[in-house]
Enzyme design. Structure first.
Site, mmCIF file in Angstrom:
data_model
loop_
_atom_site.group_PDB
_atom_site.id
_atom_site.type_symbol
_atom_site.label_atom_id
_atom_site.label_comp_id
_atom_site.label_asym_id
_atom_site.label_seq_id
_atom_site.Cartn_x
_atom_site.Cartn_y
_atom_site.Cartn_z
ATOM 1 N N GLU A 47 -33.125 -12.415 -25.843
ATOM 2 C CA GLU A 47 -33.087 -10.956 -25.822
ATOM 3 C C GLU A 47 -32.143 -10.522 -26.940
ATOM 4 O OE1 GLU A 47 -31.778 -9.157 -22.159
ATOM 5 O OE2 GLU A 47 -31.976 -7.134 -23.016
ATOM 6 N N ARG A 273 -28.330 -24.996 -17.563
ATOM 7 C CA ARG A 273 -27.755 -24.339 -18.736
ATOM 8 C C ARG A 273 -26.506 -25.100 -19.156
ATOM 9 N NH1 ARG A 273 -28.084 -19.022 -18.139
ATOM 10 N NH2 ARG A 273 -26.448 -18.443 -19.559
ATOM 11 N N LYS A 283 -23.487 -13.564 -23.125
ATOM 12 C CA LYS A 283 -23.451 -12.568 -24.202
ATOM 13 C C LYS A 283 -22.658 -11.342 -23.786
ATOM 14 C CE LYS A 283 -27.908 -12.917 -24.814
ATOM 15 N NZ LYS A 283 -29.287 -12.705 -25.270
HETATM 16 P P1 ATP Z 1 -26.476 -14.887 -21.602
HETATM 17 O O1 ATP Z 1 -26.261 -15.272 -20.171
HETATM 18 O O2 ATP Z 1 -25.558 -15.539 -22.559
HETATM 19 O O3 ATP Z 1 -26.571 -13.426 -21.827
HETATM 20 P P2 ATP Z 1 -29.255 -15.037 -21.507
HETATM 21 O O4 ATP Z 1 -29.909 -16.094 -20.726
HETATM 22 O O5 ATP Z 1 -29.236 -13.677 -20.941
HETATM 23 O O6 ATP Z 1 -27.853 -15.539 -21.956
HETATM 24 P P3 ATP Z 1 -31.304 -14.860 -23.399
HETATM 25 O O7 ATP Z 1 -31.298 -14.157 -24.694
HETATM 26 O O8 ATP Z 1 -32.171 -14.350 -22.343
HETATM 27 O O9 ATP Z 1 -29.825 -14.933 -22.952
HETATM 28 O O10 ATP Z 1 -31.562 -16.406 -23.622
HETATM 29 C C1 ATP Z 1 -32.618 -16.923 -24.369
HETATM 30 C C2 ATP Z 1 -32.905 -18.321 -23.909
HETATM 31 O O11 ATP Z 1 -31.743 -19.125 -24.022
HETATM 32 C C3 ATP Z 1 -33.328 -18.343 -22.460
HETATM 33 O O12 ATP Z 1 -34.482 -19.150 -22.353
HETATM 34 C C4 ATP Z 1 -32.176 -18.949 -21.739
HETATM 35 O O13 ATP Z 1 -32.612 -19.690 -20.642
HETATM 36 C C5 ATP Z 1 -31.521 -19.814 -22.816
HETATM 37 N N1 ATP Z 1 -30.091 -19.929 -22.576
HETATM 38 C C6 ATP Z 1 -29.197 -18.927 -22.473
HETATM 39 N N2 ATP Z 1 -27.963 -19.388 -22.174
HETATM 40 C C7 ATP Z 1 -28.075 -20.739 -22.124
HETATM 41 C C8 ATP Z 1 -27.158 -21.811 -21.858
HETATM 42 N N3 ATP Z 1 -25.867 -21.589 -21.603
HETATM 43 N N4 ATP Z 1 -27.634 -23.079 -21.877
HETATM 44 C C9 ATP Z 1 -28.926 -23.330 -22.146
HETATM 45 N N5 ATP Z 1 -29.837 -22.370 -22.399
HETATM 46 C C10 ATP Z 1 -29.431 -21.097 -22.383
HETATM 47 MG MG MG Z 2 -31.521 -13.471 -20.209
#
Ligand code: ATP
Ligand code: MG
Length: 577
Positions: A47, A273, A283
């Site tokens: 995102e 994760r 983020k």
């Molecule tokens: P955050 O919790 O940091 O805001 P998010 O999951 O909301 O992360 P996205 O932009 O939706 O952020 O993430 C894009 C992809 O990265 C998703 O498929 C998510 O599963 C993966 N991802 C995000 N954080 C991690 C992590 N700590 N380890 C592995 N994969 C991750």
């Molecule tokens: Mg997300």
């Protein structure tokens, strides 16, 4: 643990899954079973509401790596259905970061917002099939009707509206007739499902705000759970890899694919994760650190972001190697940041030019060295790699050495310089300390008066005499002045999220995470070095030239120390106990 790991299969085609992580095993099995005509097509769907961090790097390495291993494809898709938090700045940054990590999405860069028309048509399809309805319940009532994990929900009083009425209301939602939050479009699934996600989840909500790409075209926006499987299907994704928190959403993911006429049936697979010690990986929290001024920006070298790593001097190879080493598992855990630093060290060891830099200078005068004389001594660029050659470093009567390389009253096992003691100046000569000059007011040592042995050029004595210490130096007249920024963990505790009640993760911020040293002296080969150039300061660690540098000002980040000093501290602490 065992149950997560299917037994090895050695199929007729001879592809073994031995040694593969559970996702790679599934993909091999799916191909052997002929699913998706044997295609492998993955995607990375961030995102655009922040910069990518090391957790994303793990997901990127998995999605792109897996596609690569099977001659498949991997798309880069902006998952941009939330109009309030997204921006083009983040889109640009995400592309830069994925490219920097070394991956290529070819011509497959997509936006979920490009599918808004198609997604709307899919929603209408559900309404027409009697599988979605417009609900007039508002915030608190929605929750009330939804029930709890241990208590079934109740059907919404609007659940049995006719298809015609639903079509009409949904059209009017889209036309902007209703205020934000007054109505939603919901999937008609099962209000008694033990899985809360299946209790008539929202598909569309009213948000009368402009979107960073579609502007005012829409005032209703599709929810993530609806958008995601359908975007995957539209792009022909075969394996949709995501993190564990989406496990409970998988039945819903599959429900949409079953109940809507889509061109492909992607399979969602969840993995743990990445959590990294001494930092946060969310983020939202990283944005807070930036906004509250705890760091200088998303690219502050202390941040666990890809832009932060880049500025600090980490290499994409090291980050990828780290992601390889930690592997893919189904159980959440915290990985020590020391593992990441170790991968960085190993990579930089191979590629970084060795240079001499003095962080805390102490003047040293060689009394028997002719005034005004300068000679060039030969220094090796990288002992790990002869092909990197050597360079000449100017040597003269007045030098700077590291303050910590002199001790007036040396403790046991201190083999560096002390009054009357002889040491080797790296690549140059043996010197002996003859006199210590102090500031008459403060008593601080301000200069060492030494002599050198002209017979020891190159750092070896023809008479076979040995010295126990070798120290680095720079020629005072030739050295370049620099600012060097030393970094420590951004947070002082392993898990900053683990705070006492009423506390906050920012309580765990390490007040000593940045130490700025001014007036450092580095050898002249660094004059005019480009931002991003990496070196090893002998004995001091790997460094990288910061983009804050200008023609007349050299700013250097220490990327990582030569050894894991935290491990040493931990060991010493364990020894004391
Ligand atoms: P955050 O919790 O940091 O805001 P998010 O999951 O909301 O992360 P996205 O932009 O939706 O952020 O993430 C894009 C992809 O990265 C998703 O498929 C998510 O599963 C993966 N991802 C995000 N954080 C991690 C992590 N700590 N380890 C592995 N994969 C991750
Ligand atoms: Mg997300």
């Amino acid at each position: 643990m065992q149950s997560d790991t299917p037994p090895d299969i050695d199929s007729a085609e001879g592809v073994s899954t031995r040694g593969l992580d559970f996702i790679r095993q599934i993909v091999v099995e799916d191909r052997q079973a002929g699913k998706n005509e044997g295609r492998v097509h993955t995607r990375f769907p961030p995102e655009p509401n922040g910069y990518l961090h090391i957790g994303h790097a793990k997901a990127i390495c998995l999605a792109f790596g897996l596609a690569d291993e099977h001659d498949g494809l991997c798309n880069l898709r902006m998952d941009d259905t939330n109009p309030t938090t997204e921006s083009v700045e983040y889109v640009r940054a995400i592309k830069d970061d994925v490219r920097w990590l070394g991956f290529d999405w070819g011509d497959r860069f997509f936006y979920a917002s490009d599918y808004f028309d198609q997604l709307h048509a899919f929603a209408v399809q559900l309404v027409e099939a009697g599988r979605a309805y417009v609900c007039d319940l508002r915030g608190p009532d929605v929750g009330e009707y939804r029930g709890m994990w241990n208590r079934p929900g109740r059907n919404s009083p609007y659940r049995d509206r006719s298809v015609e009425e639903n079509l009409d209301l949904f059209a009017r939602m889209r036309a902007g007739e209703f205020e934000d939050g007054s109505r939603t479009l919901r999937a008609k699934i099962d209000m008694a499902s033990p899985n809360m996600n299946m209790r008539d989840p929202t598909i569309y909500r009213i948000r009368r705000v402009p979107h960073y790409r579609t502007g005012d075209a829409w005032c209703i926006y599709p929810m993530y759970d609806f958008t995601h499987p359908l975007s995957d299907a539209l792009e022909g994704i075969t394996h949709s890899l995501c993190t564990l928190e989406f496990e409970d959403h998988r039945p819903l993911y599959d429900w949409f694919l079953r109940n809507i006429d889509v061109p492909c049936q992607p399979r969602q697979i969840e993995f743990a994760r990445l959590n990294l010690s001494h930092t946060v990986l969310s983020k939202r929290k990283l944005l807070q650190l930036v906004e509250q001024g705890h760091v200088a920006g998303w690219d502050d070298p202390r941040m666990p972001t890809i832009v932060g790593f880049r500025r600090r001097g980490y290499t994409p190879e090291a980050v990828r190697d780290f992601c390889d080493r930690i592997g893919i598992a189904k159980a959440n855990s915290i990985v020590s940041v020391a593992q990441l630093e170790d991968a960085v060290r190993q990579d930089l060891n191979k590629r970084a030019l060795r240079v001499m830099g003095v962080l805390r200078p102490l003047k040293l005068v060689i009394e028997n060295y002719p005034e005004g004389q300068v000679e060039q001594v030969e220094a090796v660029n990288n002992p790990e790699d002869e092909s990197m050659g050597s360079r000449e470093v100017p040597f003269s009567r007045e030098l700077y050495i590291e303050r910590t390389d002199f001790h007036e009253d040396p403790p046991k096992k201190y083999f560096r310089l002390a009054p009357g003691r002889e040491v080797r100046l790296r690549y140059a000569y043996f010197i002996t300390c003859r006199e210590v000059v102090k500031d008459p007011q403060t008593g601080e040592v301000i200069e060492l008066r030494c002599t050198y042995d002209p017979e020891t050029r190159g750092g070896y004595a023809p008479d076979g005499r040995k010295v126990r210490g070798t120290i680095h130096w720079v020629s005072a007249a030739h050295a370049v002045e620099a600012e060097v920024r030393l970094y420590d963990h951004l947070f002082a505790t392993i898990n900053p999220e683990d705070v006492d009640e009423g506390g906050d993760y920012t309580d765990a911020l390490n007040p000593a995470s940045l130490e700025t040293l001014r007036g450092c002296r580095v050898e002249p080969s660094l004059a005019g070095a480009q931002a991003g150039s990496r070196y090893q300061f002998e004995r001091q660690g790997y460094v990288c030239v910061d983009p804050d540098s200008t023609k007349d000002r050299l700013v250097i980040n220490r990327t990582v120390t030569l050894r894991d000093t935290w491990a040493k501290i931990e060991k010493a602490r364990a020894g004391r106990q």
